[in-house]
Design an enzyme around this catalytic site. Sequence first.
Site, PDB file in Angstrom:
ATOM      1  N   TYR A  50       1.106  -1.234  -0.033  1.00 48.49           N
ATOM      2  CA  TYR A  50      -0.279   0.334   0.305  1.00 48.49           C
ATOM      3  C   TYR A  50       0.817   0.933   0.335  1.00 48.49           C
ATOM      4  CZ  TYR A  50      -3.870  -3.225   1.937  1.00 48.49           C
ATOM      5  OH  TYR A  50      -4.422  -4.429   1.430  1.00 48.49           O
ATOM      6  N   HIS A 106       0.141 -11.559   1.979  1.00 49.52           N
ATOM      7  CA  HIS A 106      -1.324 -11.266   1.467  1.00 49.52           C
ATOM      8  C   HIS A 106      -1.597 -11.849   1.060  1.00 49.52           C
ATOM      9  CE1 HIS A 106      -1.864  -6.833   0.428  1.00 49.52           C
ATOM     10  NE2 HIS A 106      -2.547  -7.443   0.007  1.00 49.52           N
TER      11      HIS A 106
END
Length: 298
Positions: A50, A106
Amino acid sequence: MPFGDIQLNDGRKIPAIGFGSWKIPKDVCTGQVDQAIDVGFDHLDTAQVYRNEEEVGKAFKESGLSRKDVWITTKWSGVDDKDPKTSVEESLSKLGIDYIDLYLIHHPRLCKGDIEGTWKKMEELKKLGYVKSLGVSNFTKDDLKELLATATIKPVVNQILLHPYVISSTTPLLEYMATHHVVPEGYSSLIPLTSKPGGPVDKPMNEIAKRLNVKPEQVLLAWSKAKGAIIVTTSSKKERLESYLDVGDITLTKDDIKALDHAGAKGELWQARKQKMAVAAKYIAAAGLLGYLVFSKM
Ligand SMILES: NC(=O)C1=CN([C@@H]2O[C@H](COP(=O)(O)OP(=O)(O)OC[C@H]3O[C@@H](n4cnc5c(N)ncnc54)[C@H](O)[C@@H]3O)[C@@H](O)[C@H]2O)C=CC1
Ligand SMILES: O=CCc1c[nH]c2ccccc12
């Protein structure tokens, strides 16, 4: 009624709703996380990919809250092919903290076919004291089975896409996770409003919202809560964040949940049919083109 916590299989408790920082630009990220903390969020969800861990960490620091009072999740996203140890050291430094509450793989594709070996590397991070709890994200039932076959530390959560339009295909995974005490963490629960408006879920969602005098987005989050999931959501708007936290007070009936599940499954079926038709149309077009090329050469 506050949202409260959810018990994890390693003895720890996680706040049942978190504020996510995916897609929040760096220049506004600290302000948005500050606002989330101000309205009462005590669970932050970010990731290496991110690219805003520094800004999230800054907001935590500015809050003046004690480290134990804010749950911080980040994820190993395989950025620049860095391994979990190098990545977690960088995340700790960017966040400006000395431990991470929850560290996730992730996506299973980051394991490059070696889930067992990758999970061992994750387990090391807990032994080093870098992270308190370990989990995964976007793992299928088969991925989880493979991991659990050799894990010495079980993942506490699997962070997955969770909304009514995926409930039919996700139920076997949710059941498997429940058997193994892996808690679902649901993301993108508001998809029926954000990217699939006009589908079959709209009718029960709006009817329930009207009956309970709540907002449609609150119905979707209450549905996710009813599935036993930790909720990860986001907004740049203060009123919306407050309304998300108010979902702690909303309980759907069994019939409400059934109606949303049923409408979601209907939408999922339509979507699958649409995809099949699109593939069939492609084959027909290709066959037509081939026929034209063959016959035009005769
Ligand atoms: N592990 C993973 O692969 C993923 C994790 N996540 C995590 O979950 C968090 C939340 O993900 P999102 O997909 O953004 O979640 P979401 O489905 O909760 O959507 C949030 C968005 O919905 C908007 N919204 C709220 N009410 C609405 C309404 N009535 N009409 C239209 N829009 C409305 C909000 O303003 C916000 O922009 C991320 O920030 C990230 O932390 C998200 C995606 C993937
Ligand atoms: O978490 C949100 C979606 C996302 C963005 N980048 C990646 C990389 C690997 C898995 C998921 C995602």
